[in-house]
Structure formats: C-alpha cells, structure tokens
Enzyme design. Structure first.
Site, PDB file in Angstrom:
ATOM      1  N   ASP A   1       0.821  -1.207   0.000  1.00  0.00           N
ATOM      2  CA  ASP A   1       0.000   0.000   0.000  1.00  0.00           C
ATOM      3  C   ASP A   1       0.857   1.260   0.000  1.00  0.00           C
ATOM      4  O   ASP A   1       0.539   2.228   0.672  1.00  0.00           O
ATOM      5  CB  ASP A   1      -0.899  -0.042   1.263  1.00  0.00           C
TER       6      ASP A   1
ATOM      7  N   CYS B   1     -23.523   0.353   2.997  1.00  0.00           N
ATOM      8  CA  CYS B   1     -22.590   1.487   2.930  1.00  0.00           C
ATOM      9  C   CYS B   1     -23.316   2.792   3.281  1.00  0.00           C
ATOM     10  O   CYS B   1     -24.258   3.193   2.606  1.00  0.00           O
ATOM     11  CB  CYS B   1     -21.965   1.587   1.538  1.00  0.00           C
TER      12      CYS B   1
ATOM     13  N   CYS C   1     -20.267  -8.446   5.534  1.00  0.00           N
ATOM     14  CA  CYS C   1     -19.990  -9.481   4.528  1.00  0.00           C
ATOM     15  C   CYS C   1     -20.035 -10.874   5.157  1.00  0.00           C
ATOM     16  O   CYS C   1     -19.306 -11.162   6.112  1.00  0.00           O
ATOM     17  CB  CYS C   1     -18.617  -9.247   3.900  1.00  0.00           C
TER      18      CYS C   1
ATOM     19  N   CYS D   1     -16.318   7.523   0.062  1.00  0.00           N
ATOM     20  CA  CYS D   1     -15.985   6.480   1.038  1.00  0.00           C
ATOM     21  C   CYS D   1     -15.408   7.109   2.316  1.00  0.00           C
ATOM     22  O   CYS D   1     -14.505   7.951   2.269  1.00  0.00           O
ATOM     23  CB  CYS D   1     -14.967   5.521   0.417  1.00  0.00           C
TER      24      CYS D   1
HETATM   25  S1  SF4 Z   1     -20.251 -11.541  -0.309  1.00  0.00           S
HETATM   26 FE1  SF4 Z   1     -19.341  -9.734   0.722  1.00  0.00          FE
HETATM   27  S2  SF4 Z   1     -18.312  -8.578  -0.912  1.00  0.00           S
HETATM   28 FE2  SF4 Z   1     -19.675 -10.054  -1.892  1.00  0.00          FE
HETATM   29  S3  SF4 Z   1     -21.541  -8.873  -2.234  1.00  0.00           S
HETATM   30 FE3  SF4 Z   1     -21.807  -9.920  -0.249  1.00  0.00          FE
HETATM   31  S4  SF4 Z   1     -21.096  -8.420   1.275  1.00  0.00           S
HETATM   32 FE4  SF4 Z   1     -20.348  -7.734  -0.741  1.00  0.00          FE
HETATM   33  S1  SF4 Z   2     -15.526   1.556   3.874  1.00  0.00           S
HETATM   34 FE1  SF4 Z   2     -16.278   2.974   2.299  1.00  0.00          FE
HETATM   35  S2  SF4 Z   2     -17.328   1.637   0.855  1.00  0.00           S
HETATM   36 FE2  SF4 Z   2     -17.129   0.445   2.765  1.00  0.00          FE
HETATM   37  S3  SF4 Z   2     -19.028   0.840   3.893  1.00  0.00           S
HETATM   38 FE3  SF4 Z   2     -17.518   2.335   4.575  1.00  0.00          FE
HETATM   39  S4  SF4 Z   2     -17.918   4.146   3.309  1.00  0.00           S
HETATM   40 FE4  SF4 Z   2     -18.859   2.402   2.292  1.00  0.00          FE
END
Ligand code: SF4
Ligand code: SF4
Length: 354
Positions: free
Chosen positions: A131, A195, A245, A211
């Site tokens: 990064d 989000c 997720c 973001c």
């Molecule tokens: S599996 Fe994770 S990255 Fe894929 S759409 Fe669902 S929340 Fe988003």
């Molecule tokens: S990291 Fe960025 S893209 Fe992910 S939920 Fe937070 S604001 Fe949204």
C-alpha cells in the site's frame, strides 16, 4: 516459501505474472470518472500501476502475500463492532488501525521473506511493497489466488474473509503463477446496501470520494457537508462493508502480535480523543497508522463525529470541548468545529442536557 511465509506471519502467498493489460481499461475508467478524488498520485502514476515491469525494470513475477490483522475473532465480533456505531459519543477507529502501522510490519516481514529466498537461491533483484507505491494490489492478489474481488472491491478469501493486509515482492526471477479462484459473492449485495454514504456506486465500483475511509484518511481538505451526517462516529476509516460481509465469519486472527489494539483507542469518548494536543497526538499514535493523518485532520474527523452526536442529543461537555477549539489555527479544523457547533438543538430553548 510457503512455510517461511507462515513463520513470518503471512497466511498465504501466491505468484502473479506481470501482464496486467486486461486491467488497464478498468483503471483508466476509474480515473476518468474522478473516483480517486484528491489522490492525485493515482492519476500521476497512470498506467505504471498496472505495469510492474515499468515501475521496477526487470520484474518478471510478483510474489503476493496476505496477513490477517484481527487481534481476535470472538463469536459475534461483527455485531460487537456494529454496536459501537450505535454509541454516538464514542469514536470508532477502523479495526485495521487499532494496532501497529501495517506498512512497517508488512514491509519488514516481506523483506525477511526475500532475504530467506536469497539465502536459498542466491542474490536476485527485488522490491517489496505494501500500500505504498503505484501497485495494483487487489488485481495482483486476485490473479494469484489470494481470493476474489468482492462487490465492495476488496479481496475476499473463502478461508479468511477480507480482514487482511496485502503485500507484494516484485522479483526478477520467473516463477510459475498460482491459480486464481472464482467469485463467490453469489447474489449477495449486503455491502452495497449497508454502505452509509453510497460509495459502492455499483458492484465492483467504488467512488472513493464518498468512502468514509478516504474522507477520514486520504482526503486533506474540507469534508463535503452533505456527507458529514452520514459518517456517524467513524473517526478513522470505516469497516461497515466488511462487517456485513458473510464471508467474514471465516476471518482469522492475526498470526503476529503487532496489530493488538492500543489502550485508549477502543471504547474511547470523542471528548477524550478531541482533548489530545498535538504533542499527545504524536505520543499516543507513535508507530500507529493514525499518525500519518496528522493532528489537524484527526481533530477535523472528531469534530464531524461530535456534530453527529449533537444531532442525536445535546451534550454540554462535548459542546464545551468544541468551543475550546473554535479558535484553532487550522482553518479546516475551525470550519468543521463551527459546523459541529451548529448541529443539535442547543439554539432552541429547553435543550436536553446543556
Ligand atoms: S459476499 Fe461480501 S463482498 Fe460479496 S456482495 Fe456480499 S457483502 Fe459484498
Ligand atoms: S468503507 Fe467505504 S465503501 Fe465500505 S461501507 Fe464504509 S464508506 Fe462504504
């Protein structure tokens, strides 16, 4: 090499080739849309990001690595983190930033891995990255089988979720590439739905300008007023799209101790964090990635969170803390403090706690 990498704290290593030409149109479109915001270095480096052999002449392969960073994964750790977002007077620092600066940790360990390879095969040309340079990290990781690119644009691994850092070693040795894995997002859209700022404008497309990670860390100036109320109490980064997720139920705890949270950064009140003077900020964030944003940006972020807290309920202590910073020498800090003081209902008679 896998055993050495494991001993050094990496969960997986892979190998990618250097022809990333099929990723170039996507990169150019992202830049053309302005999704990189004020990260001008992205534009400046242009296609070098997608051309490892132009960045480091002689590169023929890229060793990719990922390192888990969660200090622990107790049952329901995602719910614990979501709960913090419901406590408006507390400041939330993204999980990855609660311990030691990953740039240093990964760079040191990638270099050690390169040294071990050199001990085995003799000297070879190489350069390590994490990064830190124009490197298409997610693309290289996905191509080498570290996981697939999730709809939130981060790499997802079936055995490890997404709570890991990525690093690379560009090498001038031709190594056989490791196989990529398929996409397992299925019909899920949870990250897009959760989000807070709508930054994932379409599956696999992130508008960094919206973001919260970008706004609180990369972005140097004024935070757009319309986005401030959406930021809640997130003062450094944002984890929402990862917390929601489903694959992160497989997130693994770190193999190294470096990312253990620092005392005073978790469960801390906004007022306490806002009270740090510059000398204290530098002392408390020594060796932490937070130090990179500097004291003024730190205050700016906390001021936004304080304004959002005041929208939820008056708080005399918080208002006094903001007023004490109203004459801050940095104009951006002053403007955000002024905005925060304008939130809530203190102007109305009979405000709740002032
Ligand atoms: S599996 Fe994770 S990255 Fe894929 S759409 Fe669902 S929340 Fe988003
Ligand atoms: S990291 Fe960025 S893209 Fe992910 S939920 Fe937070 S604001 Fe949204």
């Amino acid at each position: 090499m896998r055993d050495w990498a494991r001993e050094l704290g990496f969960s997986q290593i892979g190998v990618a080739g250097v022809d990333l030409s099929t990723a170039e149109p996507g990169l150019l479109a992202w830049l053309a849309n302005g999704f990189h915001g004020s990260m001008d270095y992205m534009q400046a480096h242009g296609l070098r990001r997608a051309r490892p052999a132009e960045l480091v002449p002689g590169t023929t392969s890229v060793i990719t690595a990922r390192m888990d960073y969660l200090a622990a994964t107790p049952e329901g750790w995602q719910a614990i983190e979501f709960d913090r977002l419901e406590r408006p007077t507390e400041g939330i620092v993204s999980l990855y930033a609660r311990g030691r600066d990953y740039h240093k940790v990964l760079r040191n360990r990638l270099q050690k891995l390169a040294d071990r390879i050199a001990d085995a095969i003799g000297p070879f040309g190489h350069r390590v990255f994490t990064d830190s340079a124009p490197v298409l990290e997610v693309e290289l990781a996905a191509r080498s089988g570290q996981g697939w690119r999730g709809r939130h644009t981060l790499v997802l691994n079936r055995e490890g979720g997404s709570m890991f850092f990525l690093g690379e070693i560009y090498v001038d040795v031709a190594l056989p590439p490791t196989e990529p894995v398929g996409d397992h997002c299925g019909s899920c859209h949870a990250c897009l739905d959760v989000c807070p700022t709508g930054a994932i404008v379409a599956p696999y497309r992130l508008d960094a300008r919206r973001c919260i990670s970008y706004l609180t860390i990369e972005h140097a100036g004024s935070i757009p007023v319309e986005l401030r109320p959406l930021m809640g109490n997130r003062i450094y980064g944002c984890d929402d799209c990862q917390l929601v997720c489903p694959w992160n139920k497989f997130a693994q705890p770190a193999l190294v101790p470096d990312f253990a949270p620092r005392a005073g950064l978790v469960g801390q009140s906004l007022v306490a964090l806002f009270a740090w003077n510059e000398e204290e900020f530098l002392r408390f964030t020594e060796g932490s990635p937070i130090r990179r944003i500097g004291h003024a940006r730190w205050l700016r972020n906390i001021a936004v969170a304080m304004g959002n807290a005041l929208r939820k309920g008056e708080d005399a202590e918080m208002r006094a803390a903001l007023q004490a910073r109203a004459g801050h020498p940095d104009g951006v800090v002053r403007e955000h403090v002024e905005w925060a003081l304008g939130q809530g209902d203190s102007q109305a008679p009979g405000s709740r706690r002032s």
